[in-house]
Motif scaffolding. Sequence first.
Motif, PDB file in Angstrom:
ATOM      1  N   GLN A 119       0.816  -1.213   0.000  1.00 38.17           N
ATOM      2  CA  GLN A 119       0.000   0.000   0.000  1.00 38.17           C
ATOM      3  C   GLN A 119       0.852   1.267   0.000  1.00 38.17           C
ATOM      4  OE1 GLN A 119      -3.101   0.224   2.830  1.00 38.17           O
ATOM      5  NE2 GLN A 119      -3.999  -1.722   2.265  1.00 38.17           N
ATOM      6  N   VAL A 120       2.067   1.175   0.484  1.00 37.31           N
ATOM      7  CA  VAL A 120       2.969   2.318   0.575  1.00 37.31           C
ATOM      8  C   VAL A 120       4.234   1.967  -0.203  1.00 37.31           C
ATOM      9  CG1 VAL A 120       4.275   3.767   2.167  1.00 37.31           C
ATOM     10  CG2 VAL A 120       2.063   2.871   2.867  1.00 37.31           C
ATOM     11  N   ALA A 121       4.804   2.956  -0.888  1.00 37.63           N
ATOM     12  CA  ALA A 121       6.035   2.720  -1.637  1.00 37.63           C
ATOM     13  C   ALA A 121       7.107   2.165  -0.698  1.00 37.63           C
ATOM     14  CB  ALA A 121       6.512   4.014  -2.272  1.00 37.63           C
ATOM     15  N   ALA A 122       7.792   1.124  -1.129  1.00 37.59           N
ATOM     16  CA  ALA A 122       8.763   0.418  -0.289  1.00 37.59           C
ATOM     17  C   ALA A 122       9.939   1.293   0.119  1.00 37.59           C
ATOM     18  CB  ALA A 122       9.265  -0.826  -0.999  1.00 37.59           C
ATOM     19  N   ASN A 123      10.241   2.337  -0.673  1.00 40.76           N
ATOM     20  CA  ASN A 123      11.385   3.191  -0.341  1.00 40.76           C
ATOM     21  C   ASN A 123      10.984   4.451   0.429  1.00 40.76           C
ATOM     22  OD1 ASN A 123      10.071   4.475  -2.400  1.00 40.76           O
ATOM     23  ND2 ASN A 123      11.901   4.888  -3.608  1.00 40.76           N
ATOM     24  N   ARG A 124       9.746   4.551   0.837  1.00 44.24           N
ATOM     25  CA  ARG A 124       9.251   5.736   1.543  1.00 44.24           C
ATOM     26  C   ARG A 124       9.779   5.774   2.975  1.00 44.24           C
ATOM     27  NH1 ARG A 124       2.895   7.601   2.004  1.00 44.24           N
ATOM     28  NH2 ARG A 124       3.285   9.458   3.264  1.00 44.24           N
ATOM     29  N   LYS A 125      10.263   6.964   3.386  1.00 44.88           N
ATOM     30  CA  LYS A 125      10.788   7.145   4.738  1.00 44.88           C
ATOM     31  C   LYS A 125      10.084   8.272   5.489  1.00 44.88           C
ATOM     32  CE  LYS A 125      15.350   7.056   5.014  1.00 44.88           C
ATOM     33  NZ  LYS A 125      16.782   7.232   4.685  1.00 44.88           N
ATOM     34  N   LYS A 126       9.338   9.142   4.774  1.00 43.56           N
ATOM     35  CA  LYS A 126       8.714  10.311   5.403  1.00 43.56           C
ATOM     36  C   LYS A 126       7.198  10.175   5.409  1.00 43.56           C
ATOM     37  CE  LYS A 126      12.395  13.511   4.372  1.00 43.56           C
ATOM     38  NZ  LYS A 126      12.721  14.891   4.093  1.00 43.56           N
ATOM     39  N   PHE A 127       6.608  10.530   6.551  1.00 46.49           N
ATOM     40  CA  PHE A 127       5.156  10.427   6.716  1.00 46.49           C
ATOM     41  C   PHE A 127       4.647  11.614   7.523  1.00 46.49           C
ATOM     42  CE2 PHE A 127       6.876   6.216   6.279  1.00 46.49           C
ATOM     43  CZ  PHE A 127       5.995   5.589   5.413  1.00 46.49           C
ATOM     44  N   ARG A 128       3.420  12.033   7.248  1.00 39.98           N
ATOM     45  CA  ARG A 128       2.723  13.054   8.040  1.00 39.98           C
ATOM     46  C   ARG A 128       1.365  12.485   8.404  1.00 39.98           C
ATOM     47  NH1 ARG A 128       2.061  19.303   6.527  1.00 39.98           N
ATOM     48  NH2 ARG A 128       4.096  19.282   7.532  1.00 39.98           N
ATOM     49  N   GLY A 129       1.069  12.520   9.696  1.00 42.24           N
ATOM     50  CA  GLY A 129      -0.214  12.016  10.151  1.00 42.24           C
ATOM     51  C   GLY A 129      -0.413  12.285  11.630  1.00 42.24           C
ATOM     52  N   TRP A 143      -2.620   8.233   8.699  1.00 40.25           N
ATOM     53  CA  TRP A 143      -2.739   9.241   7.654  1.00 40.25           C
ATOM     54  C   TRP A 143      -3.581   8.721   6.505  1.00 40.25           C
ATOM     55  CZ3 TRP A 143       1.029   5.655   7.703  1.00 40.25           C
ATOM     56  CH2 TRP A 143       1.377   5.062   6.499  1.00 40.25           C
ATOM     57  N   SER A 144      -3.928   9.658   5.627  1.00 41.99           N
ATOM     58  CA  SER A 144      -4.603   9.333   4.377  1.00 41.99           C
ATOM     59  C   SER A 144      -3.812   9.994   3.263  1.00 41.99           C
ATOM     60  CB  SER A 144      -6.036   9.868   4.387  1.00 41.99           C
ATOM     61  OG  SER A 144      -6.611   9.730   3.103  1.00 41.99           O
ATOM     62  N   ASP A 145      -3.609   9.290   2.159  1.00 40.72           N
ATOM     63  CA  ASP A 145      -2.868   9.865   1.036  1.00 40.72           C
ATOM     64  C   ASP A 145      -3.770  10.673   0.107  1.00 40.72           C
ATOM     65  OD1 ASP A 145      -0.269   9.095   1.676  1.00 40.72           O
ATOM     66  OD2 ASP A 145      -0.581   7.076   0.870  1.00 40.72           O
ATOM     67  N   GLU A 146      -5.017  10.912   0.514  1.00 42.17           N
ATOM     68  CA  GLU A 146      -5.940  11.705  -0.281  1.00 42.17           C
ATOM     69  C   GLU A 146      -5.531  13.175  -0.203  1.00 42.17           C
ATOM     70  OE1 GLU A 146     -10.663  12.720  -0.063  1.00 42.17           O
ATOM     71  OE2 GLU A 146     -10.020  10.664   0.263  1.00 42.17           O
ATOM     72  N   PRO A 147      -5.459  13.873  -1.355  1.00 40.87           N
ATOM     73  CA  PRO A 147      -5.072  15.285  -1.308  1.00 40.87           C
ATOM     74  C   PRO A 147      -6.145  16.100  -0.579  1.00 40.87           C
ATOM     75  CG  PRO A 147      -5.659  14.631  -3.547  1.00 40.87           C
ATOM     76  CD  PRO A 147      -5.708  13.402  -2.707  1.00 40.87           C
ATOM     77  N   PRO A 148      -5.737  17.150   0.142  1.00 45.48           N
ATOM     78  CA  PRO A 148      -6.724  17.965   0.865  1.00 45.48           C
ATOM     79  C   PRO A 148      -7.639  18.714  -0.112  1.00 45.48           C
ATOM     80  CG  PRO A 148      -4.541  18.959   0.994  1.00 45.48           C
ATOM     81  CD  PRO A 148      -4.376  17.635   0.319  1.00 45.48           C
ATOM     82  N   VAL A 149      -8.855  18.989   0.328  1.00 41.19           N
ATOM     83  CA  VAL A 149      -9.820  19.724  -0.493  1.00 41.19           C
ATOM     84  C   VAL A 149      -9.444  21.195  -0.457  1.00 41.19           C
ATOM     85  CG1 VAL A 149     -12.245  20.338  -0.744  1.00 41.19           C
ATOM     86  CG2 VAL A 149     -11.620  18.044   0.027  1.00 41.19           C
ATOM     87  N   LYS A 150      -9.374  21.813  -1.640  1.00 36.77           N
ATOM     88  CA  LYS A 150      -9.024  23.227  -1.737  1.00 36.77           C
ATOM     89  C   LYS A 150     -10.235  24.074  -1.389  1.00 36.77           C
ATOM     90  CE  LYS A 150      -5.596  22.299  -5.219  1.00 36.77           C
ATOM     91  NZ  LYS A 150      -5.315  22.257  -6.631  1.00 36.77           N
ATOM     92  N   ALA A 162     -10.268   8.192   0.495  1.00 35.61           N
ATOM     93  CA  ALA A 162      -9.151   7.244   0.545  1.00 35.61           C
ATOM     94  C   ALA A 162      -9.099   6.629   1.944  1.00 35.61           C
ATOM     95  CB  ALA A 162      -7.845   7.955   0.232  1.00 35.61           C
ATOM     96  N   PRO A 163      -8.739   5.363   2.032  1.00 37.60           N
ATOM     97  CA  PRO A 163      -8.697   4.723   3.350  1.00 37.60           C
ATOM     98  C   PRO A 163      -7.573   5.291   4.228  1.00 37.60           C
ATOM     99  CG  PRO A 163      -7.756   3.289   1.689  1.00 37.60           C
ATOM    100  CD  PRO A 163      -8.324   4.481   0.964  1.00 37.60           C
ATOM    101  N   LEU A 164      -7.797   5.254   5.523  1.00 38.22           N
ATOM    102  CA  LEU A 164      -6.747   5.644   6.459  1.00 38.22           C
ATOM    103  C   LEU A 164      -5.711   4.534   6.515  1.00 38.22           C
ATOM    104  CD1 LEU A 164      -8.741   7.178   9.446  1.00 38.22           C
ATOM    105  CD2 LEU A 164      -7.387   8.382   7.730  1.00 38.22           C
ATOM    106  N   GLN A 165      -4.466   4.928   6.656  1.00 42.97           N
ATOM    107  CA  GLN A 165      -3.379   3.972   6.783  1.00 42.97           C
ATOM    108  C   GLN A 165      -2.680   4.230   8.109  1.00 42.97           C
ATOM    109  OE1 GLN A 165      -1.020   3.367   3.161  1.00 42.97           O
ATOM    110  NE2 GLN A 165      -2.334   4.903   2.227  1.00 42.97           N
ATOM    111  N   ALA A 166      -2.099   3.209   8.675  1.00 44.45           N
ATOM    112  CA  ALA A 166      -1.399   3.345   9.945  1.00 44.45           C
ATOM    113  C   ALA A 166      -0.036   2.672   9.857  1.00 44.45           C
ATOM    114  CB  ALA A 166      -2.215   2.723  11.069  1.00 44.45           C
ATOM    115  N   LEU A 167       0.928   3.264  10.521  1.00 41.69           N
ATOM    116  CA  LEU A 167       2.276   2.718  10.573  1.00 41.69           C
ATOM    117  C   LEU A 167       2.735   2.730  12.022  1.00 41.69           C
ATOM    118  CD1 LEU A 167       4.966   1.835   9.189  1.00 41.69           C
ATOM    119  CD2 LEU A 167       5.567   4.256   9.177  1.00 41.69           C
TER     120      LEU A 167
END
Length: 196
Positions: A119-129, A143-150, A162-167
């Motif tokens: 579900q997440v790119a294997a080389n990803r190291k940065k997250f915001r949530g 977090w959710s990878d859905e872009p915020p509504v403008k 988009a579904p919530l993801q947890a790490l």
Amino acid sequence: MALQQIVEQTVAGLGYDLVEIERSAGGLLRITIDLMWAPPADGGEVQATGQFVTVEDCEKVTRQLQFALEVEGVDYKRLEVSSPGIDRLLRNEQDFTRFEGEVIDITLKEPLGAAAGGQVAANRKKFRGTLERVPAGGWQIVWSDEPPVKPGQRVSKKRVPAPLQALGFTLDELREARLAPIVDFKGRGARPGAAG
């Protein structure tokens, strides 16, 4: 007496927490302080105080540190005392407990690799949530990878979010963790009971 010990004693004696001591080129000694914090005595939910370090707080600590450092013979050219800012570094378990429920940015020491489950790119190291405590002990970021509504953008009622993801993570797996610098430029919200 060591610099760390002098600064810790002075700052704590004035009723503040020492966040960081940094020595820079040119003899700059930078001290970062925050208001004292203790977890709720009853083990209840952590509440934000809404209080921040003021210029007066920094001035008070600066005056006392100048005196203490001179007495101890610590060599420095310039002393700078400041608050941790809106992107405050989270360093220890107490910081994570204090800011539970807040939006944070984390950087892992190592990429996720195959453990991400695709579900997440294997080389990803940065997250915001949102920082949450895991019942079994430890921490997770949600977090959710859905872009915020403008502002002003219409959102279809049929749109599936988009579904919530947890790490889950341990403090040893982190390279860095900070409060996310989120600023609301719209000002204060409407006062309760005010006519719109």
